[in-house]
Enzyme design. Sequence first.
Site, short mmCIF file in Angstrom:
data_model
loop_
_atom_site.label_atom_id
_atom_site.label_comp_id
_atom_site.label_asym_id
_atom_site.label_seq_id
_atom_site.Cartn_x
_atom_site.Cartn_y
_atom_site.Cartn_z
NE ARG A 133 -33.89 7.01 11.95
CZ ARG A 133 -34.53 6.02 12.55
NH1 ARG A 133 -34.71 6.04 13.87
NH2 ARG A 133 -34.99 5.00 11.86
CG ASP A 134 -26.44 5.66 7.93
OD1 ASP A 134 -25.50 5.83 8.75
OD2 ASP A 134 -26.44 4.77 7.07
CG LEU A 135 -25.46 13.55 6.77
CD1 LEU A 135 -26.26 13.43 5.48
CD2 LEU A 135 -25.68 14.92 7.40
CG ASN A 139 -25.35 7.04 3.15
OD1 ASN A 139 -25.15 6.18 2.29
ND2 ASN A 139 -25.86 6.76 4.33
CB THR A 172 -22.29 4.74 9.95
OG1 THR A 172 -23.27 4.21 9.05
CG2 THR A 172 -20.94 4.11 9.64
#
Length: 264
Positions: A133-135, A139, A172
């Site tokens: 959910r925040d690739l 990260n 993001t």
Amino acid sequence: MNGIEIKEEIGKGAFSTVYTGRISDGERKIAVKVIDMTSASKSGRLRLRERSLQREIEISTKVKSEYCVRLCTHFQEHNFVMRRYLAYEYMPSGDLQDFIFKNGKLEQSEAQSVISKILSGLVHIHKLQIIHRDLKPANIFLDAERGSFKIGDFGLAIESRGAVAWFGHVGTAGFIAPEVYLRQSYDERVDCWSLGAIYAFIVNGKPLFYNGEKEVIRELVLTKRDKCIQEAISEMDSLGQSLIKSTLCDAESRARSAAIMTLF
């Protein structure tokens, strides 16, 4: 402190600070994420933050892939009730976002090699029914000497547990799938959208949906993405074009990570 020696600060977020460290009984270097729960306690959100942290620990413990950053240990220091410590594998070359900003875009063959490694990690976590959910490039962590690229920071990850859909606006700007912006149901394919956006970023040297304002980025994704994508793929080779077309599309047409792997 629980067999961990904390050294210098290397990063800071809204609720945590990351330090280099070392396990006392050896030479292995680690990255120690220190989470301060004080603000959550003062705002009455301590229980929510505790649940979120516990979820990150549980997911990070389950993930065991050479393409994902490994959680070494975690603990709470008795003298600091409002502090939690997560010790992760240390990646000495920072993250992919900083690497591209410092060194410039990658050649397509090199970018595809990087993406194949990230994709291997993604296939692993999706098999575990985990959605990151925040690739995003920030990260993806590097060890340049070893040629390692690994998915990290599972702070927003969830376990789907067989559920067919999730809701909630997370991620993001620039790497968020359209269905998330629209607050529609979604599954692990939101990570596949992010993967395509990462590829476009590392071959172009800048985000595909590029603008400093979050609302403008949202509109680019929702109303002008076809134009952005066509401009981006015009100079890509056939593999790059196939990767973009299979990821940066509507959710119902988007390939899952295992299917994307067959392109390589």
